[in-house]
Design a protein around this motif. Structure first.
Motif, PDB file in Angstrom:
ATOM      1  N   LEU A  26       0.816  -1.216   0.000  1.00  0.00           N
ATOM      2  CA  LEU A  26       0.000   0.000   0.000  1.00  0.00           C
ATOM      3  C   LEU A  26       0.855   1.273   0.000  1.00  0.00           C
ATOM      4  N   GLY A  27       1.942   1.261   0.751  1.00  0.00           N
ATOM      5  CA  GLY A  27       2.835   2.424   0.741  1.00  0.00           C
ATOM      6  C   GLY A  27       3.366   2.668  -0.666  1.00  0.00           C
ATOM      7  N   LYS A  28       3.759   1.591  -1.329  1.00  0.00           N
ATOM      8  CA  LYS A  28       4.242   1.682  -2.706  1.00  0.00           C
ATOM      9  C   LYS A  28       3.151   2.226  -3.635  1.00  0.00           C
ATOM     10  N   ALA A  29       1.931   1.786  -3.441  1.00  0.00           N
ATOM     11  CA  ALA A  29       0.816   2.242  -4.282  1.00  0.00           C
ATOM     12  C   ALA A  29       0.538   3.728  -4.061  1.00  0.00           C
ATOM     13  N   LEU A  30       0.608   4.185  -2.797  1.00  0.00           N
ATOM     14  CA  LEU A  30       0.382   5.608  -2.511  1.00  0.00           C
ATOM     15  C   LEU A  30       1.475   6.462  -3.155  1.00  0.00           C
ATOM     16  N   VAL A  31       2.718   6.016  -3.042  1.00  0.00           N
ATOM     17  CA  VAL A  31       3.818   6.774  -3.668  1.00  0.00           C
ATOM     18  C   VAL A  31       3.663   6.756  -5.195  1.00  0.00           C
ATOM     19  N   GLY A  32       3.256   5.615  -5.731  1.00  0.00           N
ATOM     20  CA  GLY A  32       3.052   5.526  -7.180  1.00  0.00           C
ATOM     21  C   GLY A  32       1.968   6.476  -7.659  1.00  0.00           C
TER      22      GLY A  32
END
Ligand code: COA
Length: 144
Positions: free
Chosen positions: A84-90
């Motif tokens: 999820l952190g990766k998705a938010l940054v993406g």
């Protein structure tokens, strides 16, 4: 299913609780005032991750015409390690790129350097710079 969407006023208390859980709140930054300020400037770039009406992630994003910034990146402890952190940054990067922003950066507090490995896994590199700041408005309670 987790959905990333723009912040809505009704999310306020859940967002503040998430930031407290993620240990992002500091005495000199009133989270309610930080949220209120963001509603006046690029509010559509204040992202929340919504899991069945529960706020499980945030990213406060902005473009100042030179650099893109990400503040208050947080994922609920129960959802960490799921991407999820990766998705938010993406999502933040995609919004910034759509505005023509050439570079995104963020600040990591000295007591939170473990998180640098997370950013490195997303292609971020650390660079030497000294942060200099001056408050234009204090969030700390004024003692009479
Ligand atoms: C930092 C944070 C947002 C990461 O969120 P997350 O949802 O757990 O991260 P993801 O699951 O998307 O991880 C993405 C990648 O980073 C890696 N990663 C995540 N946390 C990591 C850590 N502490 N150390 C090393 N790698 C890490 C994951 O293994 C994953 O790699 P992969 O894509 O190769 O599998 C979350 O830990 C958090 O909210 N921390 C507290 C608040 C905070 O410190 N925010 C940052 C302020 S600068």
């Amino acid at each position: 299913m987790v959905q990333i969407r723009a912040f809505a006023e009704a999310d306020t208390e859940a967002v503040v609780a998430l930031w407290q859980e993620a240990r992002l709140v500091r005495p000199w930054n009133d989270p309610h005032r930080d949220i209120q300020r963001k509603t006046t400037t690029q509010p559509e770039m204040f992202l929340v991750a919504d899991d069945a009406d529960s706020v499980v992630g945030t990213a406060m994003v902005g473009y100042d015409g030179h650099r893109g910034w990400i503040h208050y990146l947080a994922v609920a402890a129960s959802q960490r390690g799921t991407g999820l952190g990766k998705a938010l940054v993406g999502e933040a990067e995609a919004m910034l790129a759509a505005l023509g922003c050439p570079k995104v950066q963020l600040q990591v507090r000295p007591d939170n350097t473990d998180v640098i490995a997370f950013y490195e896994s997303l292609g971020y590199a650390t660079y030497e710079a000294v942060s200099v700041g001056k408050r234009l408005e204090s969030d700390e309670a004024v003692t009479p």
